[in-house]
Each structure stands twice: as C-alpha cells, then as structure tokens.
Scaffold this active site. Structure first.
Site, mmCIF file in Angstrom:
data_model
loop_
_atom_site.group_PDB
_atom_site.id
_atom_site.type_symbol
_atom_site.label_atom_id
_atom_site.label_comp_id
_atom_site.label_asym_id
_atom_site.label_seq_id
_atom_site.Cartn_x
_atom_site.Cartn_y
_atom_site.Cartn_z
ATOM 1 N N ASP A 67 -4.173 13.258 2.710
ATOM 2 C CA ASP A 67 -2.923 12.568 1.942
ATOM 3 C C ASP A 67 -2.058 13.409 0.981
ATOM 4 O O ASP A 67 -2.511 14.244 0.726
ATOM 5 C CB ASP A 67 -3.503 11.181 1.180
ATOM 6 C CG ASP A 67 -4.681 11.493 0.386
ATOM 7 O OD1 ASP A 67 -4.852 12.660 -0.021
ATOM 8 O OD2 ASP A 67 -5.285 10.425 -0.095
ATOM 9 N N ASN A 136 -11.935 1.317 -5.581
ATOM 10 C CA ASN A 136 -11.885 0.022 -5.084
ATOM 11 C C ASN A 136 -12.188 0.139 -3.396
ATOM 12 O O ASN A 136 -11.988 -0.777 -2.440
ATOM 13 C CB ASN A 136 -10.575 -0.237 -4.920
ATOM 14 C CG ASN A 136 -9.358 0.535 -4.608
ATOM 15 O OD1 ASN A 136 -9.812 1.537 -4.002
ATOM 16 N ND2 ASN A 136 -8.149 0.046 -4.809
ATOM 17 N N HIS A 138 -11.013 2.483 -1.312
ATOM 18 C CA HIS A 138 -10.180 3.340 -0.471
ATOM 19 C C HIS A 138 -10.708 4.829 0.022
ATOM 20 O O HIS A 138 -11.470 5.213 -0.902
ATOM 21 C CB HIS A 138 -8.678 3.319 -1.303
ATOM 22 C CG HIS A 138 -8.411 4.490 -2.496
ATOM 23 N ND1 HIS A 138 -8.162 3.964 -3.693
ATOM 24 C CD2 HIS A 138 -8.695 5.726 -2.346
ATOM 25 C CE1 HIS A 138 -8.018 5.164 -4.527
ATOM 26 N NE2 HIS A 138 -8.379 6.133 -3.730
ATOM 27 N N GLU A 143 -5.616 1.616 0.805
ATOM 28 C CA GLU A 143 -5.930 0.731 -0.015
ATOM 29 C C GLU A 143 -6.678 -0.803 0.508
ATOM 30 O O GLU A 143 -6.398 -0.918 1.574
ATOM 31 C CB GLU A 143 -4.783 0.206 -0.877
ATOM 32 C CG GLU A 143 -4.191 1.565 -1.524
ATOM 33 C CD GLU A 143 -4.849 2.105 -2.999
ATOM 34 O OE1 GLU A 143 -6.144 1.460 -3.092
ATOM 35 O OE2 GLU A 143 -4.212 2.386 -3.899
HETATM 36 C C1 GLP Z 1 -7.716 9.500 -4.858
HETATM 37 C C2 GLP Z 1 -7.551 10.295 -3.561
HETATM 38 C C3 GLP Z 1 -8.701 10.008 -2.705
HETATM 39 C C4 GLP Z 1 -9.878 10.316 -3.575
HETATM 40 C C5 GLP Z 1 -9.948 9.284 -4.560
HETATM 41 C C6 GLP Z 1 -11.087 9.547 -5.658
HETATM 42 O O1 GLP Z 1 -6.772 8.532 -4.923
HETATM 43 N N1 GLP Z 1 -6.265 9.849 -2.656
HETATM 44 O O2 GLP Z 1 -8.597 10.632 -1.407
HETATM 45 O O3 GLP Z 1 -11.231 10.166 -2.757
HETATM 46 O O4 GLP Z 1 -8.767 9.298 -5.249
HETATM 47 O O5 GLP Z 1 -10.980 10.303 -6.436
HETATM 48 P P1 GLP Z 1 -11.916 10.904 -7.444
HETATM 49 O O6 GLP Z 1 -12.867 11.945 -6.522
HETATM 50 O O7 GLP Z 1 -11.139 11.461 -8.602
HETATM 51 O O8 GLP Z 1 -12.859 9.771 -7.898
#
Ligand code: GLP
Length: 242
Positions: A67, A136, A138, A143
C-alpha cells in the site's frame, strides 16, 4: 495455518526474516510482497544483516508493497516508498527498478490501482506476502467493511488508523485521508503468506483474526481460508491464543 509464538520481538523478527531469506535463497528471482509499519522494521534489519554477512542476495528479487498513502510522493519521509528505501532497499543489492509501491503521487486512483494490479499479474503473482496487522484487523489498508474488497483500490482511512499512524507525522492533520492498497483478493492470490504481530496491543486482534469468525469486519480473518499461512507473533501478541 501455522502459528509460531516467539519469545520476543527480536525472536519474532529473526524467525520471520528466516522465512523470507529461505525463500530468496531457494528461488533467487522470487516475487516478494512487502509491508510497512513498525512491526517489520526488525525483520528488515535482520535481512540487511544477512546481506552484509554475504548470506543472501536480492539482485534478482522483485518486490510489490501492499500500500501507499494517496497524495504522498516517494520522497516524502512518511511515504511507504521512503520507508522501504530507508529500511531495506538502500542497504541491499536489490535493483530499485524491480521494487514496486503503488504510486501515491498519481491523482487518478483508477489508473494507479489498475496499473498496480496489472504489474503484479505480469510479474507472475506474489510468491510470499508479508503482512502486519492493524489494531482493527486491517491488512494493507483494507479496513473493516461490509465485504472483502477484491483488487487494488483507493480507500478512505478510518479514524482509528489515522490516529494510530499520526504518531509518525507532525500532527494528525498531516496524515493523508486516503490510500491505495492491494485488495483482499490480491493478497489472497499470493502463494504463501507470512503475518507478523507483536506487543500486548495486538493480542486481541490476533485472537479475533485467527481464531474468530471469518468476516470483512476483521479483514485479516480471511487469511484463515488461505492454504499456506504462517503467523509469527511474540508472547505478548500471542497471549490470548489457545
Ligand atoms: C499500517 C499499514 C499496515 C500495517 C499496519 C500496522 O496502517 N498500512 O500495512 O500492517 O499499519 O502497523 P504497525 O506494524 O506499526 O502496528
């Protein structure tokens, strides 16, 4: 699904790096699906160490990231392109032309998403997809919603994600409200999937995603239907898994 509860963040990172490194060694021209967020930082550092130790080469590897924020160009320090260069690509022998992140600077969402989906197909699909887990549930930026989105698309980020990610920006107002992300269908087409999660704050979502009902309200829960998934969590994130 294979669940590995690692002793610590460092142990989780090393084990996940080993899974990716093994794939690269076995299939030097493999297609890696990569993720951003704080969770994979340790495993990318381990891959860089492996490269520096002469144990692995990324020369023939191709990568597709999950993404990118819509509206950020690759030189913005909060863009996911910047993150990938900074944490991995700038430190190994990968050919940057073979590294792909959705084009956040492309204002035409339809064009950006269709081009990305077509490029993944043309590369023969993703061999192994790395995923982090949002609080959440995702994955990428898919989402919680009423139905699983299939292909790469443009999403409105939820308040919870905007707030969670605002820690990396100067203020919450600077966090982009939209992003381009691989769809759930795109992710599910990967031949193998590797999920990483750490910390107490992920314990509940790890349980719901991998031991709860499969529902688009918890996007990661669809992974229960994928035939080749490895989930590596630290003890804190795995605390509620039986
Ligand atoms: C972001 C990314 C995800 C990632 C998530 C968790 O929103 N788009 O790909 O897995 O957050 O992030 P973190 O690893 O900092 O908890």
């Amino acid at each position: 699904m294979k669940l590995i509860i690692a002793k610590s963040y460092e142990d989780m990172s090393r084990r996940a790096a080993d899974v990716l490194a093994a794939r690269v060694k076995e299939q030097p021209s493999c297609v890696l699906g990569l993720a951003t967020g704080s969770t994979p930082i340790g495993l990318y550092a381990d891959l860089v160490s492996d490269y520096e130790a002469g144990e692995i080469s990324f020369a023939d590897v191709e990568t597709y990231n999950l993404d990118e924020y819509r509206g950020l160009s690759g030189d913005h320090d909060q863009s996911y392109r910047y993150f990938m260069n900074d944490n991995l690509f700038d430190h190994v022998d990968i050919d940057k032309a073979r590294t792909h992140v959705p084009d956040g600077a492309c204002a035409d969402a339809e064009e950006a998403c269709a081009a990305y989906e077509a490029a993944i197909e043309a590369a023969g699909g993703v061999d192994i997809q790395l995923l982090g887990l949002g609080h959440n549930g995702h994955i990428g930026f898919n989402e919680p919603c009423d139905e699983f989105p299939k292909a790469t698309h443009c999403v409105q980020l939820t308040e919870s994600t905007i707030n969670a990610n605002s820690r990396l920006f100067n203020s919450v107002d600077e966090v982009p409200r939209e992003a381009y992300t691989m769809g759930i269908g795109t992710i599910m087409k990967a031949r193998e999937i590797l999920v990483v999660a750490n910390g107490e704050g992920k314990a509940d979502i790890v349980r719901r995603a991998f031991f709860g009902p499969v529902t688009p309200e918890v996007p990661a829960s669809i992974l229960q239907f994928h035939p080749n998934v490895t989930v590596i969590v630290d003890e804190e994130a795995g605390r509620l898994c039986e």
